[in-house]
Design a protein around this motif. Structure first.
Motif, short mmCIF file in Angstrom:
data_model
loop_
_atom_site.label_atom_id
_atom_site.label_comp_id
_atom_site.label_asym_id
_atom_site.label_seq_id
_atom_site.Cartn_x
_atom_site.Cartn_y
_atom_site.Cartn_z
N ILE A 679 0.85 -1.20 0.00
CA ILE A 679 0.00 0.00 0.00
C ILE A 679 0.88 1.24 0.00
CG2 ILE A 679 -1.71 1.32 1.29
CD1 ILE A 679 -2.86 -1.23 2.33
N ARG A 680 0.57 2.15 -0.90
CA ARG A 680 1.29 3.43 -0.91
C ARG A 680 0.30 4.56 -1.18
NH1 ARG A 680 2.63 5.37 -6.13
NH2 ARG A 680 1.96 3.93 -7.79
N GLU A 681 0.62 5.71 -0.65
CA GLU A 681 -0.23 6.88 -0.87
C GLU A 681 0.13 7.52 -2.21
OE1 GLU A 681 -1.68 11.06 1.26
OE2 GLU A 681 -0.31 9.69 2.32
N ILE A 682 -0.90 7.87 -2.98
CA ILE A 682 -0.70 8.50 -4.28
C ILE A 682 -1.44 9.82 -4.34
CG2 ILE A 682 -0.33 6.31 -5.47
CD1 ILE A 682 -3.23 6.46 -6.47
N ASP A 683 -1.24 10.55 -5.41
CA ASP A 683 -1.88 11.85 -5.64
C ASP A 683 -1.54 12.85 -4.54
OD1 ASP A 683 -3.40 13.30 -7.53
OD2 ASP A 683 -5.08 13.35 -6.13
N LEU A 684 -0.29 12.89 -4.16
CA LEU A 684 0.16 13.84 -3.14
C LEU A 684 0.37 15.22 -3.76
CD1 LEU A 684 2.70 11.45 -1.47
CD2 LEU A 684 0.77 12.51 -0.27
N TYR A 685 0.15 16.24 -2.95
CA TYR A 685 0.40 17.61 -3.40
C TYR A 685 1.91 17.87 -3.42
CZ TYR A 685 -0.48 22.61 -3.97
OH TYR A 685 -0.54 23.89 -4.45
N PRO A 686 2.41 18.67 -4.37
CA PRO A 686 3.85 18.93 -4.46
C PRO A 686 4.44 19.40 -3.12
CG PRO A 686 2.76 19.82 -6.39
CD PRO A 686 1.68 19.37 -5.46
N GLY A 687 5.54 18.78 -2.74
CA GLY A 687 6.23 19.17 -1.52
C GLY A 687 5.68 18.55 -0.26
N VAL A 688 4.62 17.75 -0.37
CA VAL A 688 4.00 17.12 0.80
C VAL A 688 4.36 15.64 0.80
CG1 VAL A 688 1.84 16.53 1.95
CG2 VAL A 688 2.09 18.77 0.85
N ALA A 689 4.88 15.17 1.93
CA ALA A 689 5.24 13.77 2.06
C ALA A 689 4.11 13.01 2.75
CB ALA A 689 6.52 13.63 2.87
N SER A 690 3.99 11.74 2.43
CA SER A 690 2.97 10.92 3.07
C SER A 690 3.35 10.64 4.51
CB SER A 690 2.83 9.59 2.32
OG SER A 690 1.95 8.72 3.00
N SER A 691 2.33 10.60 5.37
CA SER A 691 2.58 10.27 6.78
C SER A 691 2.52 8.76 7.02
CB SER A 691 1.53 10.95 7.66
OG SER A 691 0.23 10.48 7.37
N LEU A 692 2.21 8.00 5.97
CA LEU A 692 2.12 6.56 6.11
C LEU A 692 3.49 5.92 5.90
CD1 LEU A 692 -1.20 5.81 4.21
CD2 LEU A 692 -0.87 6.45 6.60
N GLU A 693 3.71 4.83 6.58
CA GLU A 693 4.99 4.13 6.48
C GLU A 693 5.15 3.56 5.08
OE1 GLU A 693 7.43 0.48 8.68
OE2 GLU A 693 5.45 1.14 9.42
N LYS A 694 6.29 3.80 4.47
CA LYS A 694 6.54 3.35 3.10
C LYS A 694 7.00 1.89 3.10
CE LYS A 694 7.87 7.91 1.34
NZ LYS A 694 8.95 8.71 0.70
N GLY A 695 6.67 1.22 2.00
CA GLY A 695 7.16 -0.13 1.79
C GLY A 695 6.51 -1.20 2.64
N LYS A 696 5.45 -0.85 3.35
CA LYS A 696 4.80 -1.81 4.24
C LYS A 696 3.95 -2.78 3.43
CE LYS A 696 4.24 -2.82 8.68
NZ LYS A 696 5.39 -3.13 9.55
N VAL A 697 3.99 -4.06 3.77
CA VAL A 697 3.21 -5.08 3.10
C VAL A 697 2.27 -5.72 4.12
CG1 VAL A 697 3.28 -7.28 1.86
CG2 VAL A 697 4.99 -5.53 1.38
N TYR A 698 0.99 -5.88 3.73
CA TYR A 698 -0.02 -6.44 4.62
C TYR A 698 -0.70 -7.62 3.92
CZ TYR A 698 0.29 -1.69 6.59
OH TYR A 698 0.73 -0.50 7.11
N SER A 699 -1.19 -8.54 4.70
CA SER A 699 -2.00 -9.60 4.13
C SER A 699 -3.42 -9.09 3.91
CB SER A 699 -2.04 -10.82 5.05
OG SER A 699 -2.79 -10.53 6.23
N GLY A 700 -4.10 -9.69 2.95
CA GLY A 700 -5.49 -9.33 2.77
C GLY A 700 -6.31 -9.64 4.01
N ASP A 701 -5.94 -10.70 4.70
CA ASP A 701 -6.61 -11.07 5.94
C ASP A 701 -6.50 -9.95 6.97
OD1 ASP A 701 -7.89 -13.15 7.67
OD2 ASP A 701 -6.00 -12.97 8.77
N PHE A 702 -5.30 -9.41 7.14
CA PHE A 702 -5.09 -8.32 8.09
C PHE A 702 -5.89 -7.08 7.69
CE2 PHE A 702 -2.98 -4.48 9.50
CZ PHE A 702 -2.68 -4.73 10.83
N LEU A 703 -5.83 -6.74 6.42
CA LEU A 703 -6.48 -5.50 5.97
C LEU A 703 -8.00 -5.58 6.09
CD1 LEU A 703 -4.31 -4.77 2.82
CD2 LEU A 703 -4.34 -3.45 4.95
N MET A 704 -8.56 -6.80 5.99
CA MET A 704 -10.01 -6.92 6.12
C MET A 704 -10.47 -7.10 7.56
SD MET A 704 -11.27 -9.02 2.73
CE MET A 704 -10.24 -10.45 2.96
N LYS A 705 -9.60 -7.62 8.42
CA LYS A 705 -10.00 -7.84 9.81
C LYS A 705 -9.56 -6.71 10.74
CE LYS A 705 -10.12 -12.89 9.51
NZ LYS A 705 -9.46 -14.17 9.91
#
Length: 727
Positions: A679-705
């Motif tokens: 999961i990565r954040e997209i459509d960021l405004y110029p000069g603004v960094a995402s507050s979400l941790e980069k490169g993180k991988v989750y299972s579908g099970d985790f994301l749904m539960k």
């Protein structure tokens, strides 16, 4: 004139006669069954609509499972309830026979089954009156994979004289449950699709329109009914339904004396008794419905797939991203200003420039909304070289060109009105009453049909490279009457048939040119019209906060690919918020590109590129509503591809109170629990960094539960997340 919506002769038909052992007619889809029963007296009844049974012979056991008060008429569960004989409740059909008799009885005669494709089947059931030479054919068209059924009727007689139809429903449903909860919609200009939900009680609840044109302005022709308790997004049994008709409609919901629910839907018979000559066929428009026992989300995904695959014009195709000039210029523009906007279109990176209202009329120039409608010649003052030069300029700039029309309408201050006052919908002896300073043209008149067709056809003939039409319809009908129609009570019905004739002619000649169905906003959104249009305009209200709610409610009934969403200057939200909201459908812009700051211009051009990478998911993916804006501070929606490998999540702050945001994770839906997702954040405004941790991988099970927190708050009011399977 013979009116039909589906001609069964187009298909190879299998006909057979029912025996005593086959007195059931199960109309089955992947998960559901609508079961009709022929009694010993040949009455046709609905005995079941719900989850399909493994053994079809057990449908005969259904009636005995219900211990209900007696039905002295034997017609409470009639599949198409006639009036004037034994019936004691609201009829689906009411007539006056040629001899003046008001009674009608309909008995089963035969059925025909058509296999249209692996997914689509059609059942035609012939009913006849045993006394009068009068018949009704009921059509049930089932879409197996999508769990959708369309129903309509074809009415004919062979009596010695004319018969008058007083009511002529398309569908007559019968449901059995402990209770029924209706979710309906109301609205007005800029306030479309306002929901209300309440328990249905005994008596009749009627949803209808009497506006003639722009019929959905106050009441759209769609509804949902939950059985036993209000359905949630993922739980409960719910029926979705709607009328495929672009004029006056009527939906009656009656809780009968046995506590069952009857739903009758079709054309509104208000001021519309219809005289039917011998051997003439009156075909009602289809009513569609779909049932799910897995909540509103499952029901809407089925309907959206059905719409993309079977109903919406080019529902599996592409769409053009555009720049519109309306909020940039309104009526005040010329060739030089439009030339600048064409260059802005290219700079923005979108596909098409749309020229809106104000480009036409000379004697009464279209400089505001008081004049010019009906005079569809380019205004020589604004456009001395006509539309052709603009189309060529667009080609030079590497973009396509589209144009706005409102061909069904006329201003009294116009040459058309002066030359053809008899072409206007009005009562000859009454004072004219205007809606937006205009009147409706009389599409029951074949000459008017030719004129309206010619308005659009001439634009294409003179400009073969024209790539898009925005078709508006801003007025309702007052003093409804025709100067040429023999029977004025046919007016409301024949007007819509006239409109469809024009659209059929245009689509026969220009089958794929995209057209937006605009009607002062969502004043004409139904699947009768959308078979001719590639998209609709949900609302003139483009405030992004309001649009979240409006688009949310539309999405229960219509797919995202059909929703035309523009970024405008309405509202106080940042440009990114406005753009993110508009991405949940067919993206467009109505902004002054030349006035954007460097950062805003950089952002919006990047956003167009981002949209191009995810638009296939929005247009064709399965939609999952994750967080309802009416119940939470954050609205969140996921679009997921069929293979469950790619998705995009849109999240928005809809509550401006202190501390509002997303303190809890949002659980996703529709993923494969065994797959891993990056999961990565997209459509960021110029000069603004995402507050979400980069490169993180989750299972579908985790994301749904457990879910993921998009970290929405006042400083991050809109967040777009891309999901990709980690391989």
């Amino acid at each position: 004139m013979k009116r039909t919506f589906y001609l069964t002769s187009l298909f190879s038909i299998l006909s057979f006669t029912l025996t005593a052992q086959s007195a059931l007619i199960p109309i089955e889809t992947a998960n559901n069954a609508l079961v009709l029963h022929i009694t010993s007296s040949k009455d046709l009844q609905t005995i079941y609509y719900g989850r399909r049974l493994s053994d079809t012979t057990e449908y005969t056991l259904v009636p005995a499972a219900y211990r209900q008060p007696g039905d002295p008429s034997g017609l409470f569960n009639s599949a198409y309830t006639p009036s004037g004989s034994r019936n004691l409740i609201e009829p689906a059909i009411s007539v006056t026979h040629a001899d003046g008799n008001y009674s009608l009885d309909l008995r089963f005669v035969s059925q025909q089954v058509t296999r249209i494709s692996d997914d689509v089947s059609q059942v035609a059931i012939l009913l006849k009156d045993p006394v009068y030479d009068f018949e009704v054919t009921l059509y049930y068209k089932s879409y197996y994979k999508e769990d959708v059924i369309e129903q309509w009727s074809a009415i004919r007689h062979h009596e010695k004289g004319n018969v008058i139809l007083h009511k002529y429903a398309s569908a007559n449903l019968h449901l059995q449950a402990e209770s029924y909860w209706l979710r309906q919609y109301h609205g007005d200009w800029a306030k479309e699709m306002q929901p209300e939900e309440a328990r249905l009680t005994h008596g009749i609840k009627t949803l209808d329109s009497k506006l003639g044109a722009r019929a959905d302005l106050y009441q759209p022709p769609v509804f949902m009914v939950s059985l036993n308790k209000p359905a949630t997004e993922d739980e409960g049994t719910v029926l979705y339904g709607g009328v495929e008709w672009s004029g006056n409609f009527r939906i009656d919901l009656e809780v009968d004396p046995q506590d069952n629910l009857r739903i009758l839907a079709g054309i509104n018979n208000y001021a519309s008794p219809y005289t039917l000559a011998p051997n003439e066929v009156f075909a009602t428009p289809p009513c569609w419905y779909s049932l799910s026992d897995k909540g509103k989300g499952d029901a809407s995904r089925k309907v959206q797939r059905w719409a993309r695959d079977h109903k919406l014009l080019d529902g599996k195709g592409a769409r053009l991203t555009l720049l519109n000039n309306w909020e940039s210029t309104y009526f005040d523009f010329n060739e030089a200003r439009l030339a600048e906007l064409l260059k802005d279109t290219k700079k923005l990176g979108v596909d098409l420039f749309l020229l809106d209202d104000g480009w036409f009329a000379n004697k009464y120039p279209r400089n505001d909304d008081h004049a010019g409608l009906g005079d569809w010649q380019p205004n020589r003052s604004k456009l001395p070289n006509g539309i052709t030069s603009l189309v060529k300029e667009a080609q030079t700039d590497g973009v396509k060109f589209g144009i706005w029309v409102e061909p069904e309408m006329v201003n009294p201050k116009s040459e058309l009105y002066e030359q053809h006052p008899d072409w206007v919908v009005k009562q000859a002896k009454r004072e004219e009453h205007y809606f937006r300073n205009q009147l409706v043209l009389d599409l029951t008149n074949p000459k008017v049909q030719d004129f309206v067709y010619g308005v659009v056809d001439n634009l294409f003939t003179q400009n073969p490279a024209l790539a898009y039409i925005k078709w508006d319809c801003n007025a309702v009908m007052y003093n409804a009457a025709s100067a040429t129609l023999k029977d004025q009570s046919h007016f409301y019905v024949d007007y819509v048939h006239g409109l469809y004739k024009v659209l059929e002619r245009l689509r026969a000649k220009y089958p794929k040119v995209p057209m937006m169905l605009c009607s002062g906003g969502g004043g004409r959104v139904d699947y009768g019209a959308l078979q001719y249009f590639s998209e609709y305009w949900p609302s003139d209200n483009t405030d992004p906060l309001e649009r979240i709610f409006i688009q949310w409610e539309y999405s229960y009934f219509y797919p995202a690919i059909a929703s035309s969403n523009h970024v405008t200057d309405w509202g106080k939200q940042p440009l990114k918020f406005r753009t993110d909201v508009a991405m949940m459908g067919k993206l467009g812009f109505d902004i002054v590109v030349s006035k954007l700051s460097p950062n805003d211009l950089q952002y919006v051009t990047s956003a167009v590129n981002t949209y191009n990478t995810i638009k296939d998911l929005v247009w064709q993916g399965d939609q999952y509503r994750l967080s309802n804006p009416s119940d939470n501070s954050v609205a969140s929606i996921l679009y997921m591809d069929e293979g469950k490998s790619r998705g995009v999540v849109f999240s928005y702050l809809v509550n401006a109170r202190y501390g509002a945001g997303s303190p809890l994770p949002i659980r996703l839906k529709g993923l494969d629990p065994a797959k891993k997702y990056h999961i990565r954040e997209i459509d960021l405004y110029p000069g603004v960094a995402s507050s979400l941790e980069k490169g993180k991988v989750y299972s579908g099970d985790f994301l749904m539960k457990v879910g993921i927190n998009p970290d929405v708050h006042t400083g991050r009011a809109s967040v777009v997340l891309a999901l990709n399977e980690d391989k």
